[in-house]
Design an enzyme around this catalytic site. Sequence first.
Site, PDB file in Angstrom:
ATOM      1  CB  CYS A  94      45.072 -21.967 139.845  1.00  0.00           C
ATOM      2  SG  CYS A  94      43.331 -20.887 140.628  1.00  0.00           S
ATOM      3  NE  ARG A 128      38.434 -15.186 143.703  1.00  0.00           N
ATOM      4  CZ  ARG A 128      38.736 -15.758 141.972  1.00  0.00           C
ATOM      5  NH1 ARG A 128      37.779 -15.156 141.151  1.00  0.00           N
ATOM      6  NH2 ARG A 128      40.239 -16.226 141.850  1.00  0.00           N
ATOM      7  CG  HIS A 193      47.604 -20.455 144.151  1.00  0.00           C
ATOM      8  ND1 HIS A 193      48.493 -20.041 143.652  1.00  0.00           N
ATOM      9  CD2 HIS A 193      46.541 -20.372 144.540  1.00  0.00           C
ATOM     10  CE1 HIS A 193      47.071 -19.963 141.974  1.00  0.00           C
ATOM     11  NE2 HIS A 193      45.964 -20.170 142.780  1.00  0.00           N
TER      12      HIS A 193
HETATM   13  N1  GLN Z   1      40.591 -17.833 136.671  1.00  0.00           N
HETATM   14  C1  GLN Z   1      40.787 -19.124 137.862  1.00  0.00           C
HETATM   15  C2  GLN Z   1      39.117 -19.046 138.750  1.00  0.00           C
HETATM   16  O1  GLN Z   1      39.242 -18.445 139.768  1.00  0.00           O
HETATM   17  C3  GLN Z   1      42.195 -19.298 137.760  1.00  0.00           C
HETATM   18  C4  GLN Z   1      42.273 -18.507 139.824  1.00  0.00           C
HETATM   19  C5  GLN Z   1      43.920 -19.210 140.283  1.00  0.00           C
HETATM   20  O2  GLN Z   1      44.806 -19.103 138.887  1.00  0.00           O
HETATM   21  N2  GLN Z   1      44.042 -19.285 141.139  1.00  0.00           N
HETATM   22  O3  GLN Z   1      38.940 -20.206 138.901  1.00  0.00           O
END
Ligand code: GLN
Length: 243
Positions: A94, A128, A193
């Site tokens: 990520c 998101r 993740h």
């Molecule tokens: N900041 C990044 C995004 O939201 C990575 C987030 C993360 O590592 N979960 O795209």
Amino acid sequence: MKLVIGHMYPDLLNLYGDLGNILTLKRRSEWRNIETEVKSITVDSNTNFTDIDILFLGGGSDREQKIVSDDLTIKKGKNLKSAIEDGLTVLGICGGYQLLGNYYQTSKGEKIEGVGVLDMWTVAGTKRMIGNVVIDANINEKNFKMVGFENHSGKTYLGKSSPLGKVIIGRGNNGEDKTEGCIYKNVYGTYLHGPVLPKNPEFADILIETALKRKYGKVELTPLDDSLEQQAKQSLIERFVKK
Ligand code: GLN
């Protein structure tokens, strides 16, 4: 045999249980009598990466990515790139994955520079992307299903680099082109993740095998009993795919 695992920025890139990836690499190695050592590498740590066999970068928030980016690109970038060209095994998740690319543009329009080893770039979207993911992974000529959990706003677009797999459930790189993750040489980036390695032991073994081959030449990994892991994975796939 021995594997040295470099844990990059454990104090900054540490979201959603990504530490479980380090524990999995350690455990699966030790079950095969392969010794392991974990070295923490963070801001201002001096390293040329020549003593590292597997490098790991976990996920992090935009704020943490900015701190990491300045150190990673300016202080460590040159050495990291030459280690990667020499075959270093790297896993980025990520936020760590985004930093291996060319740049990450935040929702405020700020450009956070990446180290540019993966030919891809990321732009924050308005929504998101959160949820369970199933992909059809194709890694080092091995084809298998991978499961994980994504939580990112960044939409990643691949240039010349190849994806890690094709999205079956979830969004993956950008929610548009069905690609997930990215591969270049022995560098693997993914949004999964979970943590990804205990859930997908095949992927953990690819990393261990790749790193051992670079260090010792040809290696055959002793098979482990992964029936519980596979059962857990199968039940997740059935649950998500049915929905
Ligand atoms: N900041 C990044 C995004 O939201 C990575 C987030 C993360 O590592 N979960 O795209």
